[in-house]
Design a protein around this motif. Structure first.
Motif, PDB file in Angstrom:
ATOM      1  N   LEU A 165     -40.345 -40.419 -36.509  1.00  0.00           N
ATOM      2  CA  LEU A 165     -41.118 -40.877 -35.359  1.00  0.00           C
ATOM      3  C   LEU A 165     -41.541 -42.343 -35.486  1.00  0.00           C
ATOM      4  CD1 LEU A 165     -42.521 -40.292 -32.686  1.00  0.00           C
ATOM      5  CD2 LEU A 165     -44.497 -39.448 -33.966  1.00  0.00           C
ATOM      6  N   ASN A 166     -41.954 -42.758 -36.672  1.00  0.00           N
ATOM      7  CA  ASN A 166     -42.433 -44.133 -36.837  1.00  0.00           C
ATOM      8  C   ASN A 166     -41.363 -45.167 -36.501  1.00  0.00           C
ATOM      9  OD1 ASN A 166     -45.011 -43.374 -37.590  1.00  0.00           O
ATOM     10  ND2 ASN A 166     -44.541 -43.363 -39.783  1.00  0.00           N
ATOM     11  N   GLU A 167     -40.105 -44.790 -36.637  1.00  0.00           N
ATOM     12  CA  GLU A 167     -39.027 -45.739 -36.370  1.00  0.00           C
ATOM     13  C   GLU A 167     -38.806 -45.954 -34.880  1.00  0.00           C
ATOM     14  OE1 GLU A 167     -35.570 -44.342 -38.371  1.00  0.00           O
ATOM     15  OE2 GLU A 167     -36.499 -44.357 -40.356  1.00  0.00           O
ATOM     16  N   ILE A 168     -39.066 -44.941 -34.077  1.00  0.00           N
ATOM     17  CA  ILE A 168     -38.816 -45.060 -32.632  1.00  0.00           C
ATOM     18  C   ILE A 168     -40.099 -45.236 -31.830  1.00  0.00           C
ATOM     19  CG2 ILE A 168     -36.723 -43.676 -32.830  1.00  0.00           C
ATOM     20  CD1 ILE A 168     -38.268 -41.346 -31.577  1.00  0.00           C
ATOM     21  N   LYS A 169     -41.250 -45.100 -32.497  1.00  0.00           N
ATOM     22  CA  LYS A 169     -42.538 -45.165 -31.782  1.00  0.00           C
ATOM     23  C   LYS A 169     -42.744 -46.485 -31.044  1.00  0.00           C
ATOM     24  CE  LYS A 169     -46.175 -43.344 -33.692  1.00  0.00           C
ATOM     25  NZ  LYS A 169     -47.360 -43.127 -34.583  1.00  0.00           N
ATOM     26  N   PRO A 170     -42.558 -47.665 -31.678  1.00  0.00           N
ATOM     27  CA  PRO A 170     -42.818 -48.927 -30.953  1.00  0.00           C
ATOM     28  C   PRO A 170     -41.981 -49.070 -29.685  1.00  0.00           C
ATOM     29  CG  PRO A 170     -42.617 -49.332 -33.306  1.00  0.00           C
ATOM     30  CD  PRO A 170     -42.184 -47.909 -33.083  1.00  0.00           C
ATOM     31  N   ALA A 171     -40.704 -48.735 -29.779  1.00  0.00           N
ATOM     32  CA  ALA A 171     -39.832 -48.873 -28.605  1.00  0.00           C
ATOM     33  C   ALA A 171     -40.234 -47.907 -27.500  1.00  0.00           C
ATOM     34  CB  ALA A 171     -38.373 -48.635 -29.014  1.00  0.00           C
ATOM     35  N   MET A 172     -40.668 -46.708 -27.868  1.00  0.00           N
ATOM     36  CA  MET A 172     -41.059 -45.732 -26.858  1.00  0.00           C
ATOM     37  C   MET A 172     -42.374 -46.121 -26.177  1.00  0.00           C
ATOM     38  SD  MET A 172     -39.998 -41.959 -28.277  1.00  0.00           S
ATOM     39  CE  MET A 172     -40.448 -41.250 -26.694  1.00  0.00           C
ATOM     40  N   PRO A 216     -32.394 -25.723 -31.374  1.00  0.00           N
ATOM     41  CA  PRO A 216     -33.610 -26.203 -32.060  1.00  0.00           C
ATOM     42  C   PRO A 216     -33.346 -27.407 -32.955  1.00  0.00           C
ATOM     43  CG  PRO A 216     -32.782 -24.209 -33.109  1.00  0.00           C
ATOM     44  CD  PRO A 216     -31.978 -24.385 -31.848  1.00  0.00           C
ATOM     45  N   TYR A 217     -32.081 -27.715 -33.219  1.00  0.00           N
ATOM     46  CA  TYR A 217     -31.739 -28.867 -34.046  1.00  0.00           C
ATOM     47  C   TYR A 217     -31.681 -30.155 -33.226  1.00  0.00           C
ATOM     48  CZ  TYR A 217     -27.329 -27.129 -32.173  1.00  0.00           C
ATOM     49  OH  TYR A 217     -26.358 -26.640 -31.327  1.00  0.00           O
ATOM     50  N   ILE A 218     -31.965 -30.066 -31.927  1.00  0.00           N
ATOM     51  CA  ILE A 218     -32.111 -31.243 -31.071  1.00  0.00           C
ATOM     52  C   ILE A 218     -33.551 -31.269 -30.569  1.00  0.00           C
ATOM     53  CG2 ILE A 218     -31.358 -32.436 -28.984  1.00  0.00           C
ATOM     54  CD1 ILE A 218     -28.650 -31.122 -29.293  1.00  0.00           C
ATOM     55  N   LYS A 219     -34.244 -32.377 -30.798  1.00  0.00           N
ATOM     56  CA  LYS A 219     -35.654 -32.469 -30.460  1.00  0.00           C
ATOM     57  C   LYS A 219     -35.874 -33.404 -29.267  1.00  0.00           C
ATOM     58  CE  LYS A 219     -36.795 -29.923 -33.969  1.00  0.00           C
ATOM     59  NZ  LYS A 219     -37.350 -28.573 -33.788  1.00  0.00           N
ATOM     60  N   LYS A 220     -36.899 -33.093 -28.496  1.00  0.00           N
ATOM     61  CA  LYS A 220     -37.319 -33.972 -27.408  1.00  0.00           C
ATOM     62  C   LYS A 220     -38.650 -34.608 -27.805  1.00  0.00           C
ATOM     63  CE  LYS A 220     -36.870 -32.924 -23.035  1.00  0.00           C
ATOM     64  NZ  LYS A 220     -37.055 -32.286 -21.707  1.00  0.00           N
ATOM     65  N   VAL A 221     -38.637 -35.938 -27.879  1.00  0.00           N
ATOM     66  CA  VAL A 221     -39.847 -36.697 -28.205  1.00  0.00           C
ATOM     67  C   VAL A 221     -40.412 -37.271 -26.915  1.00  0.00           C
ATOM     68  CG1 VAL A 221     -40.828 -38.552 -29.604  1.00  0.00           C
ATOM     69  CG2 VAL A 221     -38.827 -37.282 -30.434  1.00  0.00           C
ATOM     70  N   ARG A 222     -41.727 -37.133 -26.732  1.00  0.00           N
ATOM     71  CA  ARG A 222     -42.348 -37.515 -25.457  1.00  0.00           C
ATOM     72  C   ARG A 222     -43.694 -38.194 -25.707  1.00  0.00           C
ATOM     73  NH1 ARG A 222     -45.593 -34.974 -21.314  1.00  0.00           N
ATOM     74  NH2 ARG A 222     -44.758 -35.317 -19.221  1.00  0.00           N
ATOM     75  N   VAL A 223     -43.973 -39.230 -24.912  1.00  0.00           N
ATOM     76  CA  VAL A 223     -45.275 -39.887 -24.974  1.00  0.00           C
ATOM     77  C   VAL A 223     -45.663 -40.358 -23.576  1.00  0.00           C
ATOM     78  CG1 VAL A 223     -44.367 -42.205 -25.475  1.00  0.00           C
ATOM     79  CG2 VAL A 223     -46.682 -41.596 -26.177  1.00  0.00           C
ATOM     80  N   VAL A 224     -46.941 -40.279 -23.271  1.00  0.00           N
ATOM     81  CA  VAL A 224     -47.470 -40.736 -21.979  1.00  0.00           C
ATOM     82  C   VAL A 224     -48.568 -41.753 -22.256  1.00  0.00           C
ATOM     83  CG1 VAL A 224     -48.643 -40.100 -19.852  1.00  0.00           C
ATOM     84  CG2 VAL A 224     -46.945 -38.552 -20.837  1.00  0.00           C
ATOM     85  N   THR A 225     -48.452 -42.949 -21.678  1.00  0.00           N
ATOM     86  CA  THR A 225     -49.494 -43.961 -21.793  1.00  0.00           C
ATOM     87  C   THR A 225     -50.330 -43.972 -20.520  1.00  0.00           C
ATOM     88  OG1 THR A 225     -48.018 -45.674 -20.923  1.00  0.00           O
ATOM     89  CG2 THR A 225     -48.127 -45.426 -23.302  1.00  0.00           C
ATOM     90  N   ASN A 226     -51.628 -44.186 -20.659  1.00  0.00           N
ATOM     91  CA  ASN A 226     -52.546 -44.269 -19.522  1.00  0.00           C
ATOM     92  C   ASN A 226     -53.054 -45.702 -19.418  1.00  0.00           C
ATOM     93  OD1 ASN A 226     -52.518 -41.352 -19.079  1.00  0.00           O
ATOM     94  ND2 ASN A 226     -53.677 -41.237 -20.978  1.00  0.00           N
ATOM     95  N   VAL A 227     -52.830 -46.326 -18.254  1.00  0.00           N
ATOM     96  CA  VAL A 227     -53.173 -47.739 -18.090  1.00  0.00           C
ATOM     97  C   VAL A 227     -53.938 -47.944 -16.784  1.00  0.00           C
ATOM     98  CG1 VAL A 227     -52.298 -50.105 -18.085  1.00  0.00           C
ATOM     99  CG2 VAL A 227     -51.012 -48.310 -19.267  1.00  0.00           C
ATOM    100  N   GLN A 228     -54.983 -48.786 -16.846  1.00  0.00           N
ATOM    101  CA  GLN A 228     -55.707 -49.215 -15.659  1.00  0.00           C
ATOM    102  C   GLN A 228     -55.472 -50.706 -15.450  1.00  0.00           C
ATOM    103  OE1 GLN A 228     -59.857 -47.984 -16.178  1.00  0.00           O
ATOM    104  NE2 GLN A 228     -59.640 -46.678 -14.395  1.00  0.00           N
ATOM    105  N   TYR A 229     -55.054 -51.079 -14.237  1.00  0.00           N
ATOM    106  CA  TYR A 229     -54.830 -52.482 -13.886  1.00  0.00           C
ATOM    107  C   TYR A 229     -55.847 -52.908 -12.827  1.00  0.00           C
ATOM    108  CZ  TYR A 229     -50.178 -52.354 -16.098  1.00  0.00           C
ATOM    109  OH  TYR A 229     -49.139 -52.234 -16.971  1.00  0.00           O
ATOM    110  N   PHE A 230     -56.244 -54.165 -12.886  1.00  0.00           N
ATOM    111  CA  PHE A 230     -57.046 -54.733 -11.805  1.00  0.00           C
ATOM    112  C   PHE A 230     -56.138 -55.031 -10.612  1.00  0.00           C
ATOM    113  CE2 PHE A 230     -59.777 -56.057 -15.426  1.00  0.00           C
ATOM    114  CZ  PHE A 230     -60.959 -55.485 -14.997  1.00  0.00           C
ATOM    115  N   LEU A 231     -56.680 -54.879  -9.424  1.00  0.00           N
ATOM    116  CA  LEU A 231     -55.981 -55.238  -8.196  1.00  0.00           C
ATOM    117  C   LEU A 231     -56.617 -56.481  -7.595  1.00  0.00           C
ATOM    118  CD1 LEU A 231     -55.400 -51.772  -6.449  1.00  0.00           C
ATOM    119  CD2 LEU A 231     -53.737 -53.174  -7.688  1.00  0.00           C
ATOM    120  N   GLU A 232     -55.784 -57.390  -7.144  1.00  0.00           N
ATOM    121  CA  GLU A 232     -56.267 -58.621  -6.560  1.00  0.00           C
ATOM    122  C   GLU A 232     -55.746 -58.767  -5.129  1.00  0.00           C
ATOM    123  OE1 GLU A 232     -54.711 -61.557  -9.154  1.00  0.00           O
ATOM    124  OE2 GLU A 232     -55.985 -61.006 -10.865  1.00  0.00           O
ATOM    125  N   ASP A 233     -56.480 -59.515  -4.324  1.00  0.00           N
ATOM    126  CA  ASP A 233     -56.062 -59.746  -2.940  1.00  0.00           C
ATOM    127  C   ASP A 233     -54.881 -60.700  -2.897  1.00  0.00           C
ATOM    128  OD1 ASP A 233     -57.992 -58.082  -1.963  1.00  0.00           O
ATOM    129  OD2 ASP A 233     -59.499 -59.679  -1.843  1.00  0.00           O
TER     130      ASP A 233
END
Length: 233
Positions: A165-172, A216-233
């Protein structure tokens, strides 16, 4: 009299200025609170890189000495089979035989053909998943040598895992963040706004699951990021 009028005018102007200040402050707070909350998903399918393969076999008998000798012989046959198929000796371990005395079982009932039932677990643990899967396909060869397998017990199931996991974590994480921004930009466009800076962001938790029950010898790796952005006019 003129002094009082002057004081009244100055007080009125001060109140107007103060009101304008608070109004502007409310507008600024309102603008700062204009945010959009989005989630970014990243998924990958990866091959398992470690396997634990328990090989369970049973023997029955009425004499413990004979039963022990048979178990030792069968273990040697099994180890030879594994070594000939490329499994390293250091990756093989054996459990202590678990012996059940049928005559001593409280609820066994009736007479048994064999008094003792012994169960042995030989475990192969290695990162060579492909080799193990190939060897598993040849298990039928052991039946010719009288080794009968027990594969119905859930606690002795083969376990595949993914430890990279540590090898693919940054890219994901980068992919999930980009997907979140794409969703936020679409929301901003639809609301006639411009996307501003990030207000808050959380990485989310990585999950690793089997792709499906049959592989079972094929794994699915999943991650969800939560982000809040400011909105401007």
């Amino acid at each position: 009299m003129q002094s009082r009028v002057k004081e009244t005018v100055i007080l009125a102007l001060a109140i107007l200025c103060l009101g304008a200040f608070f109004y502007r402050a409310q507008i600024d707070v309102k603008d700062r609170d204009r945010v959009v909350f989005v989630r970014g998903l990243a998924e990958r399918e990866v091959p398992a890189d470690f396997v634990i393969w328990p090989i369970v076999y049973k023997e029955v008998g009425n004499d413990l000495a004979e039963l022990s000798a048979t178990l030792q012989s069968k273990s040697q046959i099994l180890e030879k089979f594994l070594l000939e198929n490329g499994v390293k000796k250091e990756n093989i371990t054996y459990s202590t035989p678990a012996i059940v005395d049928a005559d001593g079982e409280l609820y066994s009932g009736g007479k048994h053909n064999y008094r003792y039932v012994a169960t042995v677990v030989a475990t192969v643990a290695t990162n060579d998943v492909a080799l193990v899967r190939k060897t598993m396909e040849k298990q039928g060869e052991l039946l010719k040598n009288g080794i009968a397998f027990s594969g119905s017990d859930y606690q002795y199931r083969t376990i595949y895992s993914f430890n990279g996991l540590n090898e693919i974590k940054p890219a994901m994480i980068d992919e999930a963040t980009k997907n979140a921004r794409t969703a936020a930009e679409k929301f901003a466009k639809d609301s006639d706004s411009k996307l501003g800076k990030i207000k808050t962001a959380t990485q989310g938790v990585f999950s690793i699951e089997n792709r499906d029950e049959n592989t079972p010898y094929i794994k699915k790796v999943r991650v969800v990021t939560n982000v809040q952005y400011f909105l401007e006019d």
